[in-house]
Motif scaffolding. Structure first.
Motif, short mmCIF file in Angstrom:
data_model
loop_
_atom_site.label_atom_id
_atom_site.label_comp_id
_atom_site.label_asym_id
_atom_site.label_seq_id
_atom_site.Cartn_x
_atom_site.Cartn_y
_atom_site.Cartn_z
N THR A 39 -29.00 -25.31 -10.81
CA THR A 39 -30.05 -25.13 -10.47
C THR A 39 -30.92 -26.31 -9.89
O THR A 39 -30.85 -27.28 -10.26
CB THR A 39 -31.49 -24.55 -11.56
OG1 THR A 39 -30.69 -24.02 -12.74
CG2 THR A 39 -32.56 -23.58 -10.71
N VAL A 99 -34.53 -21.75 -7.22
CA VAL A 99 -35.74 -21.90 -8.11
C VAL A 99 -37.24 -22.18 -6.83
O VAL A 99 -36.89 -23.30 -6.95
CB VAL A 99 -35.74 -22.39 -9.69
CG1 VAL A 99 -38.07 -22.02 -9.49
CG2 VAL A 99 -35.44 -21.07 -10.53
N GLU A 136 -34.13 -19.79 -18.81
CA GLU A 136 -32.99 -18.95 -18.61
C GLU A 136 -31.30 -19.44 -17.93
O GLU A 136 -31.22 -19.33 -18.15
CB GLU A 136 -33.85 -17.73 -18.12
CG GLU A 136 -34.67 -16.26 -18.68
CD GLU A 136 -34.11 -15.30 -18.84
OE1 GLU A 136 -32.49 -15.18 -18.99
OE2 GLU A 136 -34.22 -15.59 -21.07
N THR A 137 -32.62 -19.79 -16.81
CA THR A 137 -31.66 -20.10 -16.08
C THR A 137 -30.80 -21.31 -16.19
O THR A 137 -29.10 -22.17 -16.35
CB THR A 137 -32.36 -21.27 -14.47
OG1 THR A 137 -33.09 -22.30 -15.21
CG2 THR A 137 -32.98 -20.36 -14.00
N SER A 138 -31.64 -22.09 -17.93
CA SER A 138 -30.43 -22.96 -18.47
C SER A 138 -29.44 -22.30 -19.37
O SER A 138 -28.43 -23.13 -19.39
CB SER A 138 -31.37 -24.10 -19.68
OG SER A 138 -31.93 -22.74 -20.44
N TYR A 190 -36.69 -22.15 -16.49
CA TYR A 190 -35.90 -22.74 -17.12
C TYR A 190 -35.15 -22.81 -18.29
O TYR A 190 -34.39 -23.01 -18.46
CB TYR A 190 -36.87 -24.15 -17.50
CG TYR A 190 -36.74 -25.10 -18.10
CD1 TYR A 190 -35.26 -26.18 -17.57
CD2 TYR A 190 -36.82 -25.66 -19.80
CE1 TYR A 190 -35.06 -26.56 -17.84
CE2 TYR A 190 -36.25 -27.23 -20.27
CZ TYR A 190 -35.29 -27.29 -19.62
OH TYR A 190 -35.01 -28.37 -19.73
N ASP A 220 -27.99 -20.20 -17.96
CA ASP A 220 -26.91 -19.29 -16.65
C ASP A 220 -26.16 -20.28 -15.52
O ASP A 220 -26.62 -21.11 -15.07
CB ASP A 220 -28.02 -18.50 -15.64
CG ASP A 220 -27.28 -17.45 -15.04
OD1 ASP A 220 -26.38 -17.98 -14.30
OD2 ASP A 220 -28.09 -16.37 -14.57
N THR A 225 -27.69 -27.85 -14.91
CA THR A 225 -27.03 -26.27 -14.74
C THR A 225 -27.45 -25.44 -13.30
O THR A 225 -27.49 -24.17 -13.75
CB THR A 225 -28.38 -25.46 -15.70
OG1 THR A 225 -29.63 -25.83 -14.89
CG2 THR A 225 -29.00 -26.42 -16.95
N GLN A 280 -28.33 -17.07 -7.56
CA GLN A 280 -29.27 -15.89 -8.11
C GLN A 280 -30.33 -16.85 -7.15
O GLN A 280 -31.26 -17.98 -6.85
CB GLN A 280 -29.82 -16.09 -8.86
CG GLN A 280 -30.32 -15.72 -9.92
CD GLN A 280 -30.90 -15.72 -12.05
OE1 GLN A 280 -30.62 -16.83 -11.82
NE2 GLN A 280 -31.40 -14.58 -12.39
N ALA A 332 -32.60 -30.08 -14.38
CA ALA A 332 -31.94 -28.48 -13.59
C ALA A 332 -30.72 -29.26 -13.57
O ALA A 332 -29.89 -28.14 -12.67
CB ALA A 332 -32.85 -28.03 -12.87
N THR A 336 -28.53 -21.25 -8.99
CA THR A 336 -29.73 -20.46 -8.60
C THR A 336 -30.35 -21.93 -8.34
O THR A 336 -31.03 -22.64 -8.15
CB THR A 336 -30.50 -20.58 -10.37
OG1 THR A 336 -29.62 -19.82 -10.99
CG2 THR A 336 -31.49 -19.65 -10.25
#
Length: 733
Positions: A634, A604, A594-596, A592, A598, A632, A528, A629, A602
């Motif tokens: 990210t 960002v 939302e990605t936590s 932050y 998923d 997750t 993503q 991050a 990802t």
């Protein structure tokens, strides 16, 4: 790069009439003597004979093919003819993967230590001096010969990386095809990677009379029985590993399946040694000989004989940058300092007598002798003051080729580099049988002579500086300008996945950020991409990654943002509005959250991060996002115009502390706070002002610093397809 003094070899042959050595007089006189004895009397005949004999003598004295007189080659040729029949490929009769031992049929135990490299060119002078001291301390600690192998291996990871990209089912197809074409082009000339090994050997001699006889005839000073040999080898390995596991280096004894790989790397079939070349089949590939029985590999070795008075730290790295497969082997043998002191004292006395002889003969060309005397005095002073220890040092450089012509081409390039560096060398003609053993970890070096040097000069040949490592997955961030090697990094394998891109307007930072997004889309599965775009210039990049997946949303106060697409770009309604800072802060906080929730990989990307870094609440949100991050999957990319946007605040510095990667594009100013925080060397600071931007070259440049991975300059290039996509975006720099 700091430099160190490397004294010349002080040995000099005694010359008669300040011109001829004893061997020279023999070469000049033997033909005349033979002519006088063999030619019958008679004025014309004898005169003609003497003229011919004089011509032969002069030719014998003056003609020195490959740096040696004809008689020297003749003696070496006889030794070579006899000795080459005794050269066999090392016969590994046993191998202990768990213990890390290799037993050869020559009754030796051998162990390998692999040392991770460090990039000397980007170190401060203090850091370079520390690495030099660590290596010198190792040399002065050991009491046994050490071989250090800097060996280029086929970089299989490059083929694996291209295969991984090719097998991915990803759109758009033209983007993928252009990236693969670029990858093949980058890798075509640099199919190697350099690894560094320290090889240690201990004789494993038999009991009784045979063991005593073997010890008496040669080998190490100590007679080891099998158990004692194992214990001594273990001790030596611990000693070397302990010394090298400091600073940025990481040394580890090779064991397990890796030991089998390393043994196969060095173990070869019985070589075919010609007067100048050695040809073999690659290990385990004997059945794949070319038609007609031609060998699969050729090699040619040069021995370095002289160095300029001053040489930079890690000078062997420059030899490894030659286009082709090159291997550097350094052999270091500790010497008794007391014996070395006596030898130097006699040498100085001999040099003084030689200089006086030249001056009495009316010759003024004593500069070379005086330089040797000064070097001998310098070494003697360091030994007598106990500032250094004495070593015999030899360095061999071997070039490899699949054909003789390829080998010759690489050798020609190597010779050009050596000439440029003002390093003396000789090609050991009719000595290939001995050179084969000298560069192999399974044999002792058969050469007993060498260059007498103090430890500080030997350590100037710091071998553990090398080309950029690369991952088998991830993104091609750029090319290393010194070696041309691709810099491939997988940020999702780092302890924290985030990075900072910093550079002035027009430096190419946003261009490089877009390039990374396009390549990440090709490289990672189930990825993503979320872009925070205050300048409204990433929309076309996001759309390119697929209309069904791309989503452009406007940043506003009352918008309910959606995160149900694979690629999302959040753009402000109008650039430059003051209320955007609060909205962007709230947006990043929501990203932050939302990605936590998923677990997909990802990325960002937050462009113009200075807007948030200059705001107290924005800094707090970014700091918390970057810190957490990593848990997750990210990866946060912050793009800003100057490194000072981070260093001017506590939160900004904390953000950098949790970012293992910093990519510096050209800067128009570098505040002292930036220099101090990043511990930039004077060279690096100057480099920031001179990096290419893409407007003055076909590529841009950046200083890439990734913890425990990369510390180098990188050239950033785009394919035609990538460039077309990026330039279609609005206002890209």
């Amino acid at each position: 790069m700091i430099r160190f003094r490397i004294p010349r070899d002080p040995r000099v042959a005694t010359k008669f009439f300040a011109q001829f050595t004893a061997r020279d007089l023999v070469r000049l006189g033997v033909s005349l003597i033979v002519a006088y004895i063999a030619i019958p009397g008679g004025t014309v005949v004898q005169t003609t004979g003497f003229i011919v004999a004089a011509a032969v003598s002069a030719g014998w004295y003056l003609w020195r093919p490959y740096g040696n007189a004809v008689d020297v080659h003749a003696v070496n040729a006889v030794r070579w003819y006899v000795g080459k029949t005794r050269v066999d490929g090392p016969d590994v009769v046993a191998e202990s993967r768990s213990a890390g031992d290799v037993i050869t049929s020559g009754s030796y135990l051998t162990a390998f230590i692999e040392v991770s490299p460090t990039n000397l060119s980007m170190k401060t002078e203090a850091e370079q001096a520390a690495l030099h001291s660590i290596y010198q301390e190792l040399l002065e600690t050991v009491s046994y010969p050490v071989k250090v192998h800097s060996r280029q291996e086929i970089a299989s990871e490059q083929t694996e990386y291209g295969r991984n990209i090719a097998e991915k089912d990803v759109e758009p197809e033209p983007l993928k095809e252009s990236y693969l074409d670029y990858w093949k082009r980058v890798c075509s000339d640099q199919p190697t990677t350099t690894r560094h090994y320290v090889s240690l050997r201990v004789p494993r001699q038999q009991d009784g009379a045979s063991g005593w006889l073997a010890s008496f005839l040669g080998g190490d000073d100590i007679d080891y029985r099998s158990d004692n040999a194992k214990a001594e080898l273990d001790r030596r390995c611990r000693e070397v590993v302990s010394c090298l596991n400091a600073a940025d280096m990481d040394a580890e004894r090779v064991t397990g399946s890796r030991l089998t790989d390393v043994v196969h790397l060095f173990e070869e079939d019985t070589p075919d040694v010609s007067p100048r070349f050695t040809s073999t089949t690659e290990y385990g590939d004997s059945a794949s000989r070319r038609p007609g029985g031609a060998p699969d590999a050729w090699r040619q070795t040069f021995q370095l004989t002289e160095f300029p008075r001053s040489q930079r730290l890690g000078w062997p790295t420059e030899l490894l940058s030659v286009d082709g497969r090159v291997e550097v082997t350094q052999v270091v043998r500790p010497e008794n300092s007391a014996k070395a002191t006596k030898q130097l004292t006699r040498t100085i006395e001999k040099l003084s007598a030689e200089i006086d002889s030249w001056l009495r003969a009316g010759h003024l060309g004593t500069n070379d002798l005086e330089a040797k005397q000064d070097d001998a005095d310098w070494i003697l002073g360091r030994l007598t003051d106990r500032e250094d220890k004495a070593f015999t040092y030899r360095c061999y450089v071997t070039v490899h080729g699949r054909t003789v012509e390829e080998c010759r081409q690489t050798a020609s390039q190597l010779q050009n580099v050596l000439d440029t560096m003002q390093v003396g060398y000789e090609e050991p003609v009719f000595q290939t049988h001995n050179v084969f053993k000298a560069v192999s970890p399974f044999y002792p070096d058969p050469h007993t002579d060498g260059h007498l040097l103090p430890g500080t000069a030997v350590a100037a040949g710091f071998p553990f500086s090398t080309q950029v490592p690369q991952d088998t997955s991830g993104v091609l961030f750029g090319e290393d300008p010194s070696s041309g090697r691709p810099i491939v990094l997988d940020r999702f394998t780092w302890s924290s996945h985030s990075l900072a891109r910093m550079g002035m307007v027009g430096s190419g930072k946003s261009y490089a950020a877009k390039l990374e997004l396009l390549r990440s889309w090709l490289a990672y599965d189930d990825l993503q991409v979320i872009v925070v775009d205050p300048k409204r210039e990433y929309g076309d990049v996001v759309r390119t990654l697929g209309d069904s997946r791309g989503c452009i949303q406007t940043v506003s106060e009352d918008t309910d943002y959606r995160f149900d697409h694979d690629t999302i770009c959040f753009q402000v309604e109008k650039r430059g509005q003051s209320e955007d800072i609060d909205r962007l802060t709230d947006l990043v906080a929501e990203i932050y959250e939302e990605t936590s929730q998923d677990q997909r990989k990802t990325i960002v990307l937050i462009d113009e991060a200075r807007l948030l870094l200059n705001d107290e609440q924005g800094r707090e949100v970014l700091n918390r996002f970057v810190l957490e991050a990593r848990d997750t999957r990210t990866a946060v990319t912050l793009v800003t115009q100057n490194a000072s946007h981070f260093t001017h605040s506590r939160e900004g510095r904390e953000i950098l502390d949790n970012m293992p990667a910093k990519l510096f594009m050209r800067h128009d100013r570098v505040p002292d706070s930036v220099v101090q925080y990043f511990d930039l060397s004077q060279r690096e600071k100057q480099e920031l002002f001179k990096l290419r931007t893409g407007t003055d070259a076909e590529y841009s440049e950046c200083l890439a610093q990734v913890s425990d991975r990369v510390d180098t300059t990188a050239r950033v290039r785009a394919t035609e397809a990538e460039h077309t996509i990026i330039k279609a975006a609005d206002g890209g720099d």
